[in-house]
Design a protein around this motif. Structure first.
Motif, PDB file in Angstrom:
ATOM      1  N   ILE A  66     -11.947 -33.322 -54.927  1.00 55.56           N
ATOM      2  CA  ILE A  66     -10.505 -33.610 -54.382  1.00 55.56           C
ATOM      3  C   ILE A  66      -9.669 -33.025 -55.423  1.00 55.56           C
ATOM      4  O   ILE A  66      -8.441 -32.435 -55.129  1.00 55.56           O
ATOM      5  N   ALA A  67      -9.811 -33.268 -56.906  1.00 50.28           N
ATOM      6  CA  ALA A  67      -8.756 -32.864 -57.899  1.00 50.28           C
ATOM      7  C   ALA A  67      -8.764 -31.355 -57.757  1.00 50.28           C
ATOM      8  O   ALA A  67      -7.604 -30.700 -58.061  1.00 50.28           O
ATOM      9  N   LEU A  68      -9.826 -30.851 -57.658  1.00 50.26           N
ATOM     10  CA  LEU A  68      -9.777 -29.477 -57.504  1.00 50.26           C
ATOM     11  C   LEU A  68      -8.913 -28.785 -56.539  1.00 50.26           C
ATOM     12  O   LEU A  68      -8.018 -27.824 -56.757  1.00 50.26           O
ATOM     13  N   ALA A  69      -9.106 -29.251 -55.225  1.00 50.30           N
ATOM     14  CA  ALA A  69      -8.266 -28.970 -53.975  1.00 50.30           C
ATOM     15  C   ALA A  69      -6.888 -29.274 -54.160  1.00 50.30           C
ATOM     16  O   ALA A  69      -6.006 -28.459 -54.053  1.00 50.30           O
ATOM     17  N   LEU A  70      -6.634 -30.548 -54.956  1.00 51.93           N
ATOM     18  CA  LEU A  70      -5.281 -30.673 -55.238  1.00 51.93           C
ATOM     19  C   LEU A  70      -4.555 -29.996 -56.213  1.00 51.93           C
ATOM     20  O   LEU A  70      -3.266 -29.457 -56.056  1.00 51.93           O
ATOM     21  N   GLY A  71      -5.211 -29.441 -57.140  1.00 55.20           N
ATOM     22  CA  GLY A  71      -4.742 -28.562 -58.136  1.00 55.20           C
ATOM     23  C   GLY A  71      -4.555 -27.301 -57.636  1.00 55.20           C
ATOM     24  O   GLY A  71      -3.230 -26.560 -58.128  1.00 55.20           O
ATOM     25  N   ILE A  72      -5.625 -26.749 -56.664  1.00 57.29           N
ATOM     26  CA  ILE A  72      -5.220 -25.359 -56.055  1.00 57.29           C
ATOM     27  C   ILE A  72      -3.699 -25.411 -55.591  1.00 57.29           C
ATOM     28  O   ILE A  72      -2.872 -24.419 -55.297  1.00 57.29           O
ATOM     29  N   GLY A  73      -3.835 -26.656 -54.654  1.00 58.92           N
ATOM     30  CA  GLY A  73      -2.534 -26.745 -53.592  1.00 58.92           C
ATOM     31  C   GLY A  73      -1.297 -26.780 -54.637  1.00 58.92           C
ATOM     32  O   GLY A  73      -0.322 -26.195 -54.296  1.00 58.92           O
ATOM     33  N   ALA A  74      -1.286 -27.296 -55.712  1.00 59.95           N
ATOM     34  CA  ALA A  74      -0.059 -27.474 -56.797  1.00 59.95           C
ATOM     35  C   ALA A  74       0.024 -26.062 -57.160  1.00 59.95           C
ATOM     36  O   ALA A  74       1.362 -25.827 -57.195  1.00 59.95           O
ATOM     37  N   VAL A  75      -0.845 -25.564 -57.540  1.00 56.10           N
ATOM     38  CA  VAL A  75      -0.696 -24.179 -58.172  1.00 56.10           C
ATOM     39  C   VAL A  75       0.132 -23.241 -57.309  1.00 56.10           C
ATOM     40  O   VAL A  75       0.963 -22.471 -57.621  1.00 56.10           O
ATOM     41  N   LEU A  76      -0.433 -23.115 -56.121  1.00 53.73           N
ATOM     42  CA  LEU A  76       0.117 -22.263 -55.034  1.00 53.73           C
ATOM     43  C   LEU A  76       1.648 -22.657 -54.661  1.00 53.73           C
ATOM     44  O   LEU A  76       2.423 -21.607 -54.409  1.00 53.73           O
ATOM     45  N   THR A  77       1.731 -23.907 -54.561  1.00 49.09           N
ATOM     46  CA  THR A  77       3.181 -24.472 -54.182  1.00 49.09           C
ATOM     47  C   THR A  77       4.102 -24.401 -55.290  1.00 49.09           C
ATOM     48  O   THR A  77       5.352 -23.871 -54.808  1.00 49.09           O
ATOM     49  N   PHE A  78       3.689 -24.638 -56.519  1.00 55.27           N
ATOM     50  CA  PHE A  78       4.804 -24.643 -57.657  1.00 55.27           C
ATOM     51  C   PHE A  78       4.747 -23.370 -58.437  1.00 55.27           C
ATOM     52  O   PHE A  78       5.559 -23.109 -59.369  1.00 55.27           O
ATOM     53  N   GLY A  79       3.632 -22.504 -58.446  1.00 56.98           N
ATOM     54  CA  GLY A  79       3.276 -21.498 -59.283  1.00 56.98           C
ATOM     55  C   GLY A  79       3.916 -20.105 -58.863  1.00 56.98           C
ATOM     56  O   GLY A  79       4.017 -18.984 -59.634  1.00 56.98           O
ATOM     57  N   ALA A  80       4.738 -20.289 -57.829  1.00 51.72           N
ATOM     58  CA  ALA A  80       4.943 -18.737 -57.190  1.00 51.72           C
ATOM     59  C   ALA A  80       6.525 -18.518 -57.526  1.00 51.72           C
ATOM     60  O   ALA A  80       7.188 -17.471 -57.125  1.00 51.72           O
ATOM     61  N   TYR A  81       7.269 -19.588 -57.797  1.00 49.93           N
ATOM     62  CA  TYR A  81       8.895 -19.392 -58.069  1.00 49.93           C
ATOM     63  C   TYR A  81       9.107 -18.526 -59.016  1.00 49.93           C
ATOM     64  O   TYR A  81      10.368 -17.800 -59.079  1.00 49.93           O
ATOM     65  N   GLU A  82       8.189 -18.278 -59.906  1.00 52.16           N
ATOM     66  CA  GLU A  82       8.778 -17.299 -61.155  1.00 52.16           C
ATOM     67  C   GLU A  82       8.377 -15.693 -60.592  1.00 52.16           C
ATOM     68  O   GLU A  82       8.752 -14.948 -61.586  1.00 52.16           O
ATOM     69  N   LEU A  83       7.829 -15.447 -59.656  1.00 53.25           N
ATOM     70  CA  LEU A  83       7.200 -14.307 -59.297  1.00 53.25           C
ATOM     71  C   LEU A  83       8.543 -13.417 -58.369  1.00 53.25           C
ATOM     72  O   LEU A  83       9.342 -14.160 -57.866  1.00 53.25           O
ATOM     73  N   THR A  84       8.331 -12.277 -58.201  1.00 54.83           N
ATOM     74  CA  THR A  84       9.373 -11.667 -57.569  1.00 54.83           C
ATOM     75  C   THR A  84       8.989 -11.692 -55.911  1.00 54.83           C
ATOM     76  O   THR A  84       7.949 -12.283 -55.765  1.00 54.83           O
ATOM     77  N   PHE A  85       9.864 -11.247 -55.166  1.00 56.85           N
ATOM     78  CA  PHE A  85       9.618 -11.433 -53.667  1.00 56.85           C
ATOM     79  C   PHE A  85       8.149 -10.507 -53.322  1.00 56.85           C
ATOM     80  O   PHE A  85       7.412 -11.235 -52.617  1.00 56.85           O
ATOM     81  N   THR A  86       8.222  -9.531 -53.698  1.00 56.25           N
ATOM     82  CA  THR A  86       7.052  -8.609 -53.465  1.00 56.25           C
ATOM     83  C   THR A  86       5.788  -9.181 -54.008  1.00 56.25           C
ATOM     84  O   THR A  86       4.701  -9.315 -53.127  1.00 56.25           O
ATOM     85  N   ALA A  87       5.907  -9.753 -55.131  1.00 54.20           N
ATOM     86  CA  ALA A  87       4.563 -10.253 -55.653  1.00 54.20           C
ATOM     87  C   ALA A  87       4.260 -11.571 -54.818  1.00 54.20           C
ATOM     88  O   ALA A  87       3.054 -12.006 -54.419  1.00 54.20           O
ATOM     89  N   GLN A  88       5.328 -12.523 -54.599  1.00 55.62           N
ATOM     90  CA  GLN A  88       4.855 -13.709 -53.609  1.00 55.62           C
ATOM     91  C   GLN A  88       4.232 -13.269 -52.386  1.00 55.62           C
ATOM     92  O   GLN A  88       3.284 -13.945 -51.883  1.00 55.62           O
ATOM     93  N   GLU A  89       4.904 -12.221 -51.582  1.00 55.63           N
ATOM     94  CA  GLU A  89       4.207 -11.746 -50.505  1.00 55.63           C
ATOM     95  C   GLU A  89       2.945 -11.268 -50.547  1.00 55.63           C
ATOM     96  O   GLU A  89       2.009 -11.584 -49.582  1.00 55.63           O
ATOM     97  N   LEU A  90       2.594 -10.584 -51.500  1.00 55.53           N
ATOM     98  CA  LEU A  90       1.381 -10.052 -51.799  1.00 55.53           C
ATOM     99  C   LEU A  90       0.300 -11.085 -52.030  1.00 55.53           C
ATOM    100  O   LEU A  90      -0.691 -11.185 -51.490  1.00 55.53           O
ATOM    101  N   ILE A  91       0.721 -12.036 -52.873  1.00 51.76           N
ATOM    102  CA  ILE A  91      -0.256 -13.230 -52.847  1.00 51.76           C
ATOM    103  C   ILE A  91      -0.348 -13.949 -51.800  1.00 51.76           C
ATOM    104  O   ILE A  91      -1.515 -14.468 -51.344  1.00 51.76           O
TER     105      ILE A  91
END
Length: 314
Positions: free
Chosen positions: A46-71
């Motif tokens: 459960i912790a792994l699933a929540l961790g992946i969700g947190a990374v996906l949700t909060f880790g993309a704000y520093e990326l460019t628009f193109t990088a966010q769309e690709l990921i």
């Protein structure tokens, strides 16, 4: 909210039933002392699933628009692949799941190691957890209404835990075969919609040809990207944004249920259609093959008598 609720309910109930089988088997063996190790593995999953969700949700704000769309597009494709695999895996392994899980517990207890039981709990739940996280994240990104989508998923997971507990206690009876058959069909449609959204992300990033690249066909009258048959193959298949507002409730309902968006490219429409036709037909064929066949009446009186005797039944 309804779409994510159903996904949370189905995936959560899968995990709840798996954990219920493992816990019941350990109790039947009189090995309650091993339960904390099993729960530790479940907690790590459960912790792994929540961790992946947190990374996906909060880790993309520093990326460019193109990088966010690709990921985003790549992860959505991964989610479609995992969901598709899980749908057919449940069809094949549903009948033998209990025996497989109990066999894993037996091997873990024989080995006698702490990590063996933790691994059983972890692996049994992590698969559903990661799949659910990727699928819900992709849907939240496509809906744009994160609070409602997340709330629906949480309510579905809570309902799954309650239903799973009631089933294990014998307080409620649920036709699981029919439940997973119907929700599996729903997941096929949801996965097709996520696939269409993933392709839109990749087209916006320029990784695939589409209306946002130089490959887009141009309407000579308007000077914009062609719509309809003139837009084949890299333009817009249709654009009904003037009739169905992209951010309106009708658009949200259609996108959550059948993957419809007010404006879709030809690549999206073709991929959605092919996925429904291919995966949907294979899924229906799998359901039909699992139906128990009716025994044929024997024309031999002696064989018919033997078949109704206790020895024949055994």
């Amino acid at each position: 909210m309804l779409a994510t609720f159903l996904i949370g309910l189905r995936e959560g109930l899968e995990a709840a039933l798996v954990v219920g089988i493992l816990v019941a088997y350990l109790r039947r063996l009189g090995r309650q002392d091993a339960l904390p190790k099993l729960w530790a593995g479940v907690g790590l999953a459960i912790a792994l699933a929540l961790g992946i969700g947190a990374v996906l949700t909060f880790g993309a704000y520093e990326l460019t628009f193109t990088a966010q769309e690709l990921i985003g597009g790549s992860l959505s494709l991964l989610a479609v692949g995992m969901v598709t695999w899980m749908i057919f895996w449940m069809q094949r392994a549903g009948r033998t799941m209990k025996a497989t899980l109990e066999g894993g517990i037996d091997r873990a207890l024989t080995a006698g190691g702490l990590w063996a039981l933790i691994a059983i709990g972890f692996v049994s739940v992590a698969r559903e957890g990661i799949e659910t996280t990727l699928l819900l994240w992709s849907m939240v990104q496509s809906f744009g209404d994160a609070p409602s989508a997340v709330l629906g998923a949480l309510l579905g997971l809570v309902a799954a835990v309650i239903v799973g507990w009631l089933i294990s206690r014998g307080a409620v009876k649920l036709d699981l075969r029919r439940f997973f058959a119907w929700t599996g069909g729903f997941l096929v449609i949801v996965a097709a919609g996520v696939l269409a959204y993933a392709l839109m992300d990749l087209q916006e990033a320029g990784a695939l040809p589409g209306p946002f690249t130089a490959a887009a066909p141009i309407d000579p009258l308007t000077g914009s990207v062609a719509v309809g048959w003139a837009g084949l193959p890299f333009g817009w298949a249709f654009d009904v944004s003037s009739t169905i507002a992209p951010g309106g409730p009708l658009a949200a309902i259609l996108q959550a249920t059948v993957g419809f968006m007010p404006a879709m490219t030809w690549l999206q429409v073709l991929a959605w259609t092919l996925y429904i036709l291919i995966v949907g037909s294979l899924y229906i064929r799998g359901l039909r093959s699992r139906r128990p066949s009716k025994p044929r009446a024997s024309t031999d009186p002696q064989l018919a008598t033997a078949s109704h005797s206790p020895q024949g039944a055994a």
